[in-house]
Design an enzyme around this catalytic site. Structure first.
Site, PDB file in Angstrom:
ATOM      1  N   ALA A 123       0.837  -1.198   0.000  1.00 10.69           N
ATOM      2  CA  ALA A 123       0.000   0.000   0.000  1.00 10.69           C
ATOM      3  C   ALA A 123       0.876   1.254   0.000  1.00 10.69           C
ATOM      4  CB  ALA A 123      -0.932  -0.012   1.202  1.00 10.69           C
ATOM      5  N   THR A 125       0.562   3.763  -3.118  1.00  8.31           N
ATOM      6  CA  THR A 125      -0.153   4.790  -3.885  1.00  8.31           C
ATOM      7  C   THR A 125      -1.341   5.361  -3.100  1.00  8.31           C
ATOM      8  OG1 THR A 125       0.468   3.680  -5.922  1.00  8.31           O
ATOM      9  CG2 THR A 125      -1.420   5.157  -6.049  1.00  8.31           C
ATOM     10  N   GLY A 130       0.829   9.359  -6.636  1.00  6.36           N
ATOM     11  CA  GLY A 130       0.997   8.211  -7.533  1.00  6.36           C
ATOM     12  C   GLY A 130       2.452   8.098  -7.924  1.00  6.36           C
ATOM     13  N   GLU A 364       3.557  -0.260 -11.035  1.00  4.68           N
ATOM     14  CA  GLU A 364       4.930  -0.375 -10.517  1.00  4.68           C
ATOM     15  C   GLU A 364       5.878   0.617 -11.202  1.00  4.68           C
ATOM     16  OE1 GLU A 364       6.489  -4.091  -9.225  1.00  4.68           O
ATOM     17  OE2 GLU A 364       4.512  -4.953  -8.896  1.00  4.68           O
TER      18      GLU A 364
END
Ligand code: COS
Length: 383
Positions: A123, A125, A130, A364
């Site tokens: 966890a 973002t 972002g 990612e």
């Protein structure tokens, strides 16, 4: 590094069989129902697929990076949703503990992740953080023997299935950058945690993401990863370095499947009195795809070997993720093109894969973030 070729061959043969006999036949059902049958997940547990990368002393297979990427390439010949459910336990949902956890944290959590009894989730973002991950706003305030976490995490893979989260939160309220961030292990059943509704995505049906809301969630001090505040962003970056090689391997597996499907179609589909594969313009699309696939596979294998040798692969991992995710996008586009009208129809796997692989250029770390990581490190003289 391959530790024992015979054992690796055995694992690869098992995965190839599982993919051919169980996963590919069930792809359409997963896409239509947006869920993976529990029997498939049970079989993944039985084969040991949740603990591929977790050290043997904690019940995993302890695969090296070179071994892991080969298994991932084999596994991702089937729909990426299957890799997603076990991907976090082998990657971003466990590696924070594997890389930076204390001996006690490893001993308690890793065996549960290795067996697949718990699903791990990462966890980082947030709605407002972002690509600029270091600006995250989730807070963790120390109160006696615990921290109190407040904040919202977004697009969290496997959140609905998770047993634990690796949560990046700001322990230094006066900071605004990466230095004030710490990483925590948070059990999903801790009071104050709410999982949002499952996101409706463009593709990757069967792989779930959702918001995770933390409302005064009490986390024991013992769950601060590594036991040191302010190290959480670096932990996250190290996790992502490894994750980027794995995602590149996922792209290679998906591209191989797409290309095999397109080649078979080109050999069977008759137009102008002959298989369309006889036409040089179709052959050009097959050839370009084959060449790019070889390049991506070679990059992934080389970078995996370098990581196993203990070299810093920050730049190369980003290169792999950048090239392989863009490569599979181009391959998917050509393979839809080779299928013609059929490629736009959901009876054919290429239509689904075309939508599925779009994510790889985003999660990612977007392609632009990979460019930034590579370019910035080069200018700073890193190798
Ligand atoms: N390994 C170890 N440490 C690292 C590292 C790595 N790969 N990358 C950065 N660090 C360290 C830096 O050395 C720096 O440490 P110091 O404070 O001691 O100097 C610290 O972390 C901050 O690094 P940096 O200054 O590069 O951070 P930025 O805020 O400029 O951002 C990017 C870096 C953009 C690369 C980072 O925010 C990022 O990767 N964003 C994308 C996030 C992402 O992939 N999200 C996907 C969702 S998670 S599935």
């Amino acid at each position: 590094m391959i530790r024992d070729q015979q054992t690796l061959d055995l694992i690869l043969a098992t995965v190839h069989r599982f993919v051919r006999d169980k996963l590919i036949p069930c792809e359409q059902e997963v896409a239509e129902t947006d869920s993976i049958p529990p029997a498939i997940i049970d079989e993944m547990r039985a084969i040991g697929l949740f603990g591929l990368t977790i050290p043997e002393e904690y019940g995993g297979a302890g695969l090296t990076m070179e071994e892991e990427v080969q298994v991932i390439i084999a596994l991702t010949y089937a729909s990426p949703a299957f890799r997603s459910i076990l991907g976090t336990n082998n990657g971003i949902g466990s590696q924070g503990i594997v890389i930076d956890g204390t001996p006690e944290q490893k001993a308690f959590w890793l065996p549960q992740l290795a067996s697949g009894a718990l699903i791990g989730s990462f966890a980082l973002t947030e709605p407002g953080a972002g690509s600029d991950a270091a600006s995250l706003a989730t807070s963790a305030v120390r109160m006696d023997d615990h921290y109190v976490i407040n904040g919202t995490k977004r697009y969290i893979t496997n959140a609905p299935e998770a047993g634990i989260f690796t949560v990046m939160a700001r322990t230094d309220a006066s900071s605004t950058d990466s230095r004030g961030v710490s990483a925590f292990i948070v059990a999903a059943n801790t009071p104050g945690i709410t999982i949002g509704k499952i996101d409706r995505k463009m593709g990757q049906k069967g792989a779930h993401t959702a918001d995770v809301v933390f409302d005064n969630v009490k986390v024991p001090v013992a769950n601060l990863i590594g036991g040191i505040e302010g190290q959480g962003f670096k932990t996250a970056m190290k996790v992502l370095d490894k994750g980027r090689i794995t995602i590149a391997a996922v792209c290679v597996g998906a591209a191989q499947r797409l290309l095999d499907d397109a080649l078979r179609y080109a050999q069977e589909r008759i137009q102008f009195g002959q298989p369309i594969g006889q036409f040089q313009l179709v052959q050009a699309m097959l050839a370009d795809s084959r060449a790019e696939l070889l390049a991506a596979r070679s990059m992934v294998m080389e970078t995996a070997r370098k990581r196993d040798a203990g070299e810093n692969v920050k730049i190369d991992a980003a290169c792999c993720k950048l090239f392989a995710s863009e490569m599979v996008g181009r391959v998917a586009d050509r393979c839809v093109q080779i299928h013609g009208g059929a490629g736009y129809i959901s009876d054919y796997a290429v239509e689904r894969f075309y939508r599925d692989v779009r994510l790889f250029r985003i999660f990612e770390g977007t392609s632009q973030i990979q460019q930034l990581v590579i370019g910035r490190a080069m200018v700073l003289g890193e190798t």
